[in-house]
Motif scaffolding. Structure first.
Motif, PDB file in Angstrom:
ATOM      1  N   GLN A   1      24.912  53.963  50.939  1.00 53.14           N
ATOM      2  CA  GLN A   1      25.656  52.749  51.252  1.00 53.14           C
ATOM      3  C   GLN A   1      26.613  52.484  50.097  1.00 53.14           C
ATOM      4  OE1 GLN A   1      22.952  49.507  51.966  1.00 53.14           O
ATOM      5  NE2 GLN A   1      22.605  50.140  54.064  1.00 53.14           N
ATOM      6  N   VAL A   2      27.741  51.839  50.403  1.00 54.15           N
ATOM      7  CA  VAL A   2      28.714  51.508  49.366  1.00 54.15           C
ATOM      8  C   VAL A   2      28.446  50.079  48.911  1.00 54.15           C
ATOM      9  CG1 VAL A   2      31.149  51.264  48.806  1.00 54.15           C
ATOM     10  CG2 VAL A   2      30.401  53.089  50.345  1.00 54.15           C
ATOM     11  N   LYS A   3      28.304  49.904  47.598  1.00 48.49           N
ATOM     12  CA  LYS A   3      28.052  48.593  46.998  1.00 48.49           C
ATOM     13  C   LYS A   3      29.224  48.235  46.099  1.00 48.49           C
ATOM     14  CE  LYS A   3      23.974  47.931  48.677  1.00 48.49           C
ATOM     15  NZ  LYS A   3      23.622  46.830  49.499  1.00 48.49           N
ATOM     16  N   LYS A   4      29.373  46.932  45.831  1.00 45.17           N
ATOM     17  CA  LYS A   4      30.424  46.441  44.933  1.00 45.17           C
ATOM     18  C   LYS A   4      29.792  45.573  43.869  1.00 45.17           C
ATOM     19  CE  LYS A   4      34.958  46.023  46.910  1.00 45.17           C
ATOM     20  NZ  LYS A   4      35.970  45.180  47.480  1.00 45.17           N
ATOM     21  N   GLU A   5      30.222  45.779  42.625  1.00 43.18           N
ATOM     22  CA  GLU A   5      29.819  44.907  41.531  1.00 43.18           C
ATOM     23  C   GLU A   5      30.958  44.891  40.523  1.00 43.18           C
ATOM     24  OE1 GLU A   5      26.165  44.368  38.384  1.00 43.18           O
ATOM     25  OE2 GLU A   5      25.765  45.195  40.358  1.00 43.18           O
ATOM     26  N   ASN A   6      31.378  43.702  40.119  1.00 41.51           N
ATOM     27  CA  ASN A   6      32.498  43.537  39.181  1.00 41.51           C
ATOM     28  C   ASN A   6      33.774  44.196  39.688  1.00 41.51           C
ATOM     29  OD1 ASN A   6      30.821  42.192  37.385  1.00 41.51           O
ATOM     30  ND2 ASN A   6      30.283  44.064  36.306  1.00 41.51           N
ATOM     31  N   GLY A   7      33.977  44.206  40.996  1.00 37.08           N
ATOM     32  CA  GLY A   7      35.171  44.804  41.561  1.00 37.08           C
ATOM     33  C   GLY A   7      35.117  46.318  41.673  1.00 37.08           C
TER      34      GLY A   7
ATOM     35  N   SER B   1      21.259  48.170  33.564  1.00 35.40           N
ATOM     36  CA  SER B   1      22.062  47.175  34.252  1.00 35.40           C
ATOM     37  C   SER B   1      23.511  47.398  33.837  1.00 35.40           C
ATOM     38  CB  SER B   1      21.609  45.755  33.912  1.00 35.40           C
ATOM     39  OG  SER B   1      21.741  45.525  32.532  1.00 35.40           O
ATOM     40  N   PHE B   2      24.450  47.064  34.727  1.00 36.04           N
ATOM     41  CA  PHE B   2      25.857  47.234  34.418  1.00 36.04           C
ATOM     42  C   PHE B   2      26.305  46.162  33.440  1.00 36.04           C
ATOM     43  CE2 PHE B   2      26.132  49.021  38.914  1.00 36.04           C
ATOM     44  CZ  PHE B   2      26.131  50.330  38.469  1.00 36.04           C
ATOM     45  N   LYS B   3      27.109  46.539  32.458  1.00 42.14           N
ATOM     46  CA  LYS B   3      27.640  45.563  31.506  1.00 42.14           C
ATOM     47  C   LYS B   3      28.518  44.556  32.227  1.00 42.14           C
ATOM     48  CE  LYS B   3      27.580  48.301  27.334  1.00 42.14           C
ATOM     49  NZ  LYS B   3      28.337  48.898  26.254  1.00 42.14           N
ATOM     50  N   GLY B   4      28.297  43.287  31.920  1.00 42.85           N
ATOM     51  CA  GLY B   4      29.098  42.233  32.517  1.00 42.85           C
ATOM     52  C   GLY B   4      28.754  41.951  33.967  1.00 42.85           C
TER      53      GLY B   4
END
Length: 142
Positions: free
Chosen positions: A123-129, A76-79
């Motif tokens: 596909q392009v996704k966004k997480e935490n900017g 999982s991505f930090k933050g």
């Protein structure tokens, strides 16, 4: 003698049918997924470079079907959200650098560290900017 010839022809007919069925099945799988970029068929350095390019400029590859082979992991991505992301890491020929992409798959997954081949649409996704490419997998082989 007639019985022997009939038996031989019967055996050949059976093997021919099995061969045709296998070839036809493989051909049907190719037709189902038309791959735009086959990273899995590239040498290590080219595969790393291509996946790095997709990682840095995901919008240029959005909607394209790619096939990539590499090392499977889950993190999982930090933050970020508590969503566990599935990754494929592709290493260069010196095994010192890697490029990665995430993918979504609802089927069985390999063990962490196993080699896997993922085919799907970018596909392009966004997480935490941050924007990153994510493959909507149509097949995962391990």
């Amino acid at each position: 003698m007639k019985k022997v010839l009939i038996a031989v022809f019967s055996i050949l007919l059976c093997f021919g049918s099995v061969f045709c069925f296998t070839s036809c099945k493989e051909e049907q799988e190719k037709v189902k997924t038309n791959v735009d970029i086959n990273i899995a068929a590239m040498n290590k350095t080219m595969a790393y470079s291509t996946l790095y390019e997709i990682q840095t400029r995901p919008y240029e590859y959005e909607g394209k079907t790619i096939k990539v082979k590499g090392v499977f992991s889950r993190e999982s991505f930090k933050g970020g959200s508590k969503v566990i992301h599935c990754f494929i890491d592709v290493y260069d020929s010196a095994n010192c650098c890697s490029a990665w992409t995430t993918f979504v798959w609802n089927g069985d997954l390999p063990k962490r560290g196993a080699e896997a081949t993922v085919t799907g649409v970018v596909q392009v996704k966004k997480e935490n900017g941050n924007e990153y490419p994510e493959i909507q997998a149509v097949s995962v082989k391990f």
